[in-house]
Design a protein around this motif. Structure first.
Motif, PDB file in Angstrom:
ATOM      1  N   GLU A 162      -7.870  -1.624   1.001  1.00  0.00           N
ATOM      2  CA  GLU A 162      -6.979  -2.651   0.462  1.00  0.00           C
ATOM      3  C   GLU A 162      -7.549  -4.040   0.731  1.00  0.00           C
ATOM      4  OE1 GLU A 162      -2.236  -3.386   0.632  1.00  0.00           O
ATOM      5  OE2 GLU A 162      -3.204  -3.058   2.572  1.00  0.00           O
ATOM      6  N   ARG A 172      -6.411  -2.088  -4.537  1.00  0.00           N
ATOM      7  CA  ARG A 172      -6.372  -0.922  -3.653  1.00  0.00           C
ATOM      8  C   ARG A 172      -7.102   0.271  -4.270  1.00  0.00           C
ATOM      9  NH1 ARG A 172      -0.990  -2.986  -3.922  1.00  0.00           N
ATOM     10  NH2 ARG A 172      -0.560  -4.172  -2.038  1.00  0.00           N
ATOM     11  N   ALA A 194      -7.380   4.905   2.454  1.00  0.00           N
ATOM     12  CA  ALA A 194      -7.067   3.867   1.476  1.00  0.00           C
ATOM     13  C   ALA A 194      -7.802   2.582   1.857  1.00  0.00           C
ATOM     14  CB  ALA A 194      -5.561   3.628   1.443  1.00  0.00           C
ATOM     15  N   LEU A 247       0.804  -1.218   0.000  1.00  0.00           N
ATOM     16  CA  LEU A 247       0.000   0.000   0.000  1.00  0.00           C
ATOM     17  C   LEU A 247       0.843   1.278   0.000  1.00  0.00           C
ATOM     18  CD1 LEU A 247      -2.755   1.401   0.057  1.00  0.00           C
ATOM     19  CD2 LEU A 247      -2.796   1.029   2.544  1.00  0.00           C
ATOM     20  N   THR A 288       0.598   5.078   6.678  1.00  0.00           N
ATOM     21  CA  THR A 288      -0.785   4.629   6.804  1.00  0.00           C
ATOM     22  C   THR A 288      -0.998   4.092   8.211  1.00  0.00           C
ATOM     23  OG1 THR A 288      -0.293   2.388   6.017  1.00  0.00           O
ATOM     24  CG2 THR A 288      -0.941   4.019   4.361  1.00  0.00           C
TER      25      THR A 288
END
Length: 155
Positions: free
Chosen positions: A141, A146, A139, A38, A69
């Motif tokens: 995933e 993604r 985000a 990611l 993240t």
């Protein structure tokens, strides 16, 4: 199809929150480039935007932005959506309670339908800017698939 609905919903809300001022509201759901993880996918998006979206185009390597993240839960997602869905003076005039809750719930339901089984992550960068005055990103995933939910105001 469900992601198209999410994008349409976001575009309508961006128009409602892009007041008659010098601020441009951008709300979007975009697929992230293929990458081994990611953070790398987010970095590729930053580099692409620097070359192809912002003007004047320039090379900005992802490591400059220290992209990070962190796990995100549904309460954080709802709070981010509510903040952006009602960010303009026009939308802040919307009645509290049912209307605001229903609008946010409708979007979350579309998002859940489109991205069931995905994990969510908040995205931060240091310095905390690069393409907008202020922004939030989450985000999503699942394996190597993604997506990025992006909200921003820029001039």
């Amino acid at each position: 199809m469900s992601l198209d609905r999410c994008q349409g919903f976001l575009e309508a809300l961006a128009l409602l929150n892009g007041e008659a001022s010098d601020l441009c509201a951008i709300y979007e759901m975009v697929g992230l480039p293929e990458a081994p993880d990611l953070p790398t996918a987010l970095g590729l998006r930053v580099e692409d935007a620097a070359l192809n979206v912002i003007s004047p185009a320039r090379e900005l390597a992802a490591p400059l932005w220290q992209i990070a993240t962190a796990p995100c839960d549904s309460a954080q997602l709802i709070a981010v959506c509510q903040r952006w869905f009602f960010s303009s003076q026009h939308m802040q005039a919307a009645p509290d309670g049912g209307f605001r809750a229903n609008l946010t719930t409708a979007f979350i339901e579309l998002l859940e339908d489109a991205l069931a089984g995905y994990t969510m992550h908040t995205v931060t960068m240091t310095p905390p800017m690069w393409y907008a005055i202020h922004w939030d990103e989450i985000a999503f995933e699942r394996g190597s698939d993604r997506y990025l939910l992006h909200f921003s105001h820029s001039d």
